[in-house]
Design an enzyme around this catalytic site. Structure first.
Site, PDB file in Angstrom:
ATOM      1  N   ASP A  13       0.858  -1.189   0.000  1.00  9.57           N
ATOM      2  CA  ASP A  13       0.000   0.000   0.000  1.00  9.57           C
ATOM      3  C   ASP A  13       0.896   1.241   0.000  1.00  9.57           C
ATOM      4  O   ASP A  13       1.660   1.464   0.937  1.00  9.57           O
ATOM      5  CB  ASP A  13      -0.865  -0.059   1.268  1.00  9.57           C
ATOM      6  CG  ASP A  13      -1.769   1.131   1.421  1.00  9.57           C
ATOM      7  OD1 ASP A  13      -1.702   2.072   0.608  1.00  9.57           O
ATOM      8  OD2 ASP A  13      -2.553   1.121   2.395  1.00  9.57           O
ATOM      9  N   ILE A  14       0.772   2.048  -1.026  1.00  9.95           N
ATOM     10  CA  ILE A  14       1.657   3.205  -1.186  1.00  9.95           C
ATOM     11  C   ILE A  14       1.495   4.224  -0.048  1.00  9.95           C
ATOM     12  O   ILE A  14       2.422   4.990   0.222  1.00  9.95           O
ATOM     13  CB  ILE A  14       1.434   3.874  -2.568  1.00  9.95           C
ATOM     14  CG1 ILE A  14       2.636   4.747  -2.947  1.00  9.95           C
ATOM     15  CG2 ILE A  14       0.130   4.653  -2.609  1.00  9.95           C
ATOM     16  CD1 ILE A  14       2.631   5.213  -4.385  1.00  9.95           C
ATOM     17  N   ASN A  27      -7.363  12.190 -11.033  1.00  7.59           N
ATOM     18  CA  ASN A  27      -8.088  12.583 -12.254  1.00  7.59           C
ATOM     19  C   ASN A  27      -7.992  14.097 -12.386  1.00  7.59           C
ATOM     20  O   ASN A  27      -7.456  14.773 -11.508  1.00  7.59           O
ATOM     21  CB  ASN A  27      -9.541  12.094 -12.216  1.00  7.59           C
ATOM     22  CG  ASN A  27     -10.295  12.629 -11.020  1.00  7.59           C
ATOM     23  OD1 ASN A  27     -10.387  13.850 -10.821  1.00  7.59           O
ATOM     24  ND2 ASN A  27     -10.803  11.748 -10.180  1.00  7.59           N
ATOM     25  N   GLY A  35      -9.729   3.757  -6.121  1.00  7.32           N
ATOM     26  CA  GLY A  35      -8.383   3.203  -6.293  1.00  7.32           C
ATOM     27  C   GLY A  35      -7.345   3.829  -5.379  1.00  7.32           C
ATOM     28  O   GLY A  35      -7.600   4.115  -4.206  1.00  7.32           O
ATOM     29  N   ASP A  37      -6.071   6.746  -5.543  1.00  7.58           N
ATOM     30  CA  ASP A  37      -6.462   8.126  -5.221  1.00  7.58           C
ATOM     31  C   ASP A  37      -7.286   8.153  -3.928  1.00  7.58           C
ATOM     32  O   ASP A  37      -7.005   8.930  -2.995  1.00  7.58           O
ATOM     33  CB  ASP A  37      -7.277   8.664  -6.409  1.00  7.58           C
ATOM     34  CG  ASP A  37      -7.480  10.163  -6.392  1.00  7.58           C
ATOM     35  OD1 ASP A  37      -6.936  10.829  -5.506  1.00  7.58           O
ATOM     36  OD2 ASP A  37      -8.188  10.658  -7.293  1.00  7.58           O
ATOM     37  N   SER A 124      -2.344   4.688 -14.205  1.00 11.07           N
ATOM     38  CA  SER A 124      -3.242   4.303 -15.326  1.00 11.07           C
ATOM     39  C   SER A 124      -3.545   2.805 -15.418  1.00 11.07           C
ATOM     40  O   SER A 124      -4.302   2.402 -16.304  1.00 11.07           O
ATOM     41  CB  SER A 124      -2.695   4.754 -16.698  1.00 11.07           C
ATOM     42  OG  SER A 124      -2.927   6.115 -16.899  1.00 11.07           O
ATOM     43  N   VAL A 127      -8.427   1.588 -13.150  1.00  9.98           N
ATOM     44  CA  VAL A 127      -9.635   2.018 -13.872  1.00  9.98           C
ATOM     45  C   VAL A 127      -9.313   2.514 -15.278  1.00  9.98           C
ATOM     46  O   VAL A 127     -10.108   2.346 -16.208  1.00  9.98           O
ATOM     47  CB  VAL A 127     -10.326   3.159 -13.075  1.00  9.98           C
ATOM     48  CG1 VAL A 127     -11.545   3.672 -13.808  1.00  9.98           C
ATOM     49  CG2 VAL A 127     -10.709   2.701 -11.703  1.00  9.98           C
ATOM     50  N   TYR A 128      -8.145   3.110 -15.471  1.00 11.46           N
ATOM     51  CA  TYR A 128      -7.813   3.711 -16.775  1.00 11.46           C
ATOM     52  C   TYR A 128      -7.308   2.684 -17.797  1.00 11.46           C
ATOM     53  O   TYR A 128      -7.018   3.031 -18.943  1.00 11.46           O
ATOM     54  CB  TYR A 128      -6.823   4.863 -16.607  1.00 11.46           C
ATOM     55  CG  TYR A 128      -7.459   6.151 -16.090  1.00 11.46           C
ATOM     56  CD1 TYR A 128      -8.840   6.260 -15.871  1.00 11.46           C
ATOM     57  CD2 TYR A 128      -6.696   7.281 -15.823  1.00 11.46           C
ATOM     58  CE1 TYR A 128      -9.422   7.434 -15.405  1.00 11.46           C
ATOM     59  CE2 TYR A 128      -7.274   8.462 -15.365  1.00 11.46           C
ATOM     60  CZ  TYR A 128      -8.637   8.538 -15.150  1.00 11.46           C
ATOM     61  OH  TYR A 128      -9.207   9.705 -14.694  1.00 11.46           O
TER      62      TYR A 128
HETATM   63  N1  APR Z   1      -1.335   1.429  -3.067  1.00 10.07           N
HETATM   64  C1  APR Z   1      -0.711   1.127  -4.241  1.00 10.07           C
HETATM   65  N2  APR Z   1      -1.387   0.855  -5.376  1.00 10.07           N
HETATM   66  C2  APR Z   1      -2.744   0.877  -5.324  1.00 10.07           C
HETATM   67  C3  APR Z   1      -3.468   1.183  -4.137  1.00 10.07           C
HETATM   68  C4  APR Z   1      -2.699   1.471  -2.985  1.00 10.07           C
HETATM   69  N3  APR Z   1      -3.273   1.779  -1.817  1.00 10.07           N
HETATM   70  N4  APR Z   1      -4.796   1.131  -4.428  1.00 10.07           N
HETATM   71  C5  APR Z   1      -4.910   0.780  -5.722  1.00 10.07           C
HETATM   72  N5  APR Z   1      -3.674   0.621  -6.259  1.00 10.07           N
HETATM   73  C6  APR Z   1      -3.264   0.258  -7.627  1.00 10.07           C
HETATM   74  C7  APR Z   1      -4.278  -0.444  -8.522  1.00 10.07           C
HETATM   75  O1  APR Z   1      -4.250  -1.837  -8.248  1.00 10.07           O
HETATM   76  C8  APR Z   1      -3.686  -0.143  -9.898  1.00 10.07           C
HETATM   77  O2  APR Z   1      -2.659  -1.079 -10.220  1.00 10.07           O
HETATM   78  O3  APR Z   1      -2.988   1.467  -8.333  1.00 10.07           O
HETATM   79  C9  APR Z   1      -3.007   1.214  -9.734  1.00 10.07           C
HETATM   80  C10 APR Z   1      -3.724   2.360 -10.414  1.00 10.07           C
HETATM   81  O4  APR Z   1      -5.125   2.127 -10.384  1.00 10.07           O
HETATM   82  P1  APR Z   1      -6.205   3.276 -10.165  1.00 10.07           P
HETATM   83  O5  APR Z   1      -6.149   3.753  -8.764  1.00 10.07           O
HETATM   84  O6  APR Z   1      -7.500   2.772 -10.681  1.00 10.07           O
HETATM   85  O7  APR Z   1      -5.624   4.504 -11.080  1.00 10.07           O
HETATM   86  P2  APR Z   1      -5.785   4.805 -12.661  1.00 10.07           P
HETATM   87  O8  APR Z   1      -5.917   3.572 -13.468  1.00 10.07           O
HETATM   88  O9  APR Z   1      -4.668   5.766 -12.985  1.00 10.07           O
HETATM   89  O10 APR Z   1      -7.172   5.539 -12.750  1.00 10.07           O
HETATM   90  C11 APR Z   1      -7.309   6.837 -12.217  1.00 10.07           C
HETATM   91  O11 APR Z   1      -9.105   6.247 -10.794  1.00 10.07           O
HETATM   92  O12 APR Z   1     -10.034   6.595  -8.761  1.00 10.07           O
HETATM   93  C12 APR Z   1      -9.725   7.119  -9.853  1.00 10.07           C
HETATM   94  O13 APR Z   1      -9.552   9.423  -9.235  1.00 10.07           O
HETATM   95  C13 APR Z   1      -8.907   8.369  -9.930  1.00 10.07           C
HETATM   96  O14 APR Z   1     -10.321   8.854 -11.753  1.00 10.07           O
HETATM   97  C14 APR Z   1      -9.004   8.487 -11.397  1.00 10.07           C
HETATM   98  C15 APR Z   1      -8.751   7.079 -11.885  1.00 10.07           C
END
Ligand code: APR
Length: 175
Positions: A13-14, A27, A35, A37, A124, A127-128
């Site tokens: 977990d970052i 976003n 996610g 964020d 990315s 969700v992206y």
């Molecule tokens: N620590 C590390 N990595 C994480 C954590 C965490 N706590 N939570 C999720 N992840 C990972 C996910 O498994 C994925 O591999 O972060 C990576 C990025 O996923 P997303 O959070 O969905 O980010 P992204 O694909 O860039 O989409 C961005 O998601 O929630 C929204 O506001 C954000 O609209 C934006 C979109």
């Protein structure tokens, strides 16, 4: 796992990262989301949202796709959060250029703010919808640039499947 002089790959977990700056996959509105964020905003507390609100929006956009903005980090151990907006793989026309730009802008901001350690999630790749191997190739290329050799870069990847992809791409690089 160390994959070079200044790059490390961890599963976890970052929000627990003990670094100067944590990068958030945000976003364009920069007011939180799901996610990573959502996790960063929950761990940092309302101070982070307040700091984001202070970034002046242009037509509702605080950070255009491919760019990055820096704020204080609220209750996180880190000093700063860098919010970068990755491309949506199936929506943007040149997602590879935009993703590379996210990494470059984030690393440049970290240097400008005298940070020596930075933690990245897989921007990315949630969700992206960015394919993991393609995303890792881009992250790897940018992070190995000469100008970033003085930074300690840690990738916090959420599960072993993602980390394995990063390890095979970064592990295949010299030094
Ligand atoms: N620590 C590390 N990595 C994480 C954590 C965490 N706590 N939570 C999720 N992840 C990972 C996910 O498994 C994925 O591999 O972060 C990576 C990025 O996923 P997303 O959070 O969905 O980010 P992204 O694909 O860039 O989409 C961005 O998601 O929630 C929204 O506001 C954000 O609209 C934006 C979109």
């Amino acid at each position: 796992m160390k994959v070079g002089n200044n790059i490390e790959i961890k599963v976890g977990d970052i929000t627990t990262a003990d670094v100067d700056v944590i990068v958030n996959a945000a976003n364009e509105k920069m007011l939180g989301g799901g996610g990573v964020d959502g996790a960063i905003h929950r761990a940092a507390g309302p101070e982070l949202l307040a700091a984001c609100r202070k970034v002046t929006p242009v037509d509702g956009v605080r950070c255009p796709t491919g760019q990055a903005r820096i704020t204080p980090a609220g209750q996180l151990k880190a000093k700063f959060v860098i919010h970068t907006v990755g491309p949506q793989y199936h929506y943007h026309r040149h997602p590879e250029a935009l993703l590379a730009s996210c990494y470059r802008h984030s690393l440049d901001l970290a240097l400008e703010h005298d940070c020596s350690t930075i933690a990245f999630p897989a921007i990315s790749c949630g969700v992206y919808g960015y394919p993991l191997k393609e995303a890792a190739d881009i992250a790897c290329k940018v992070c190995h640039a000469e100008k970033y050799q003085g930074l300690e870069i840690v990738f916090y990847l959420f599960d072993q499947q993602i980390a394995s992809v990063w390890q095979s791409v970064f592990g295949a690089q010299p030094g």
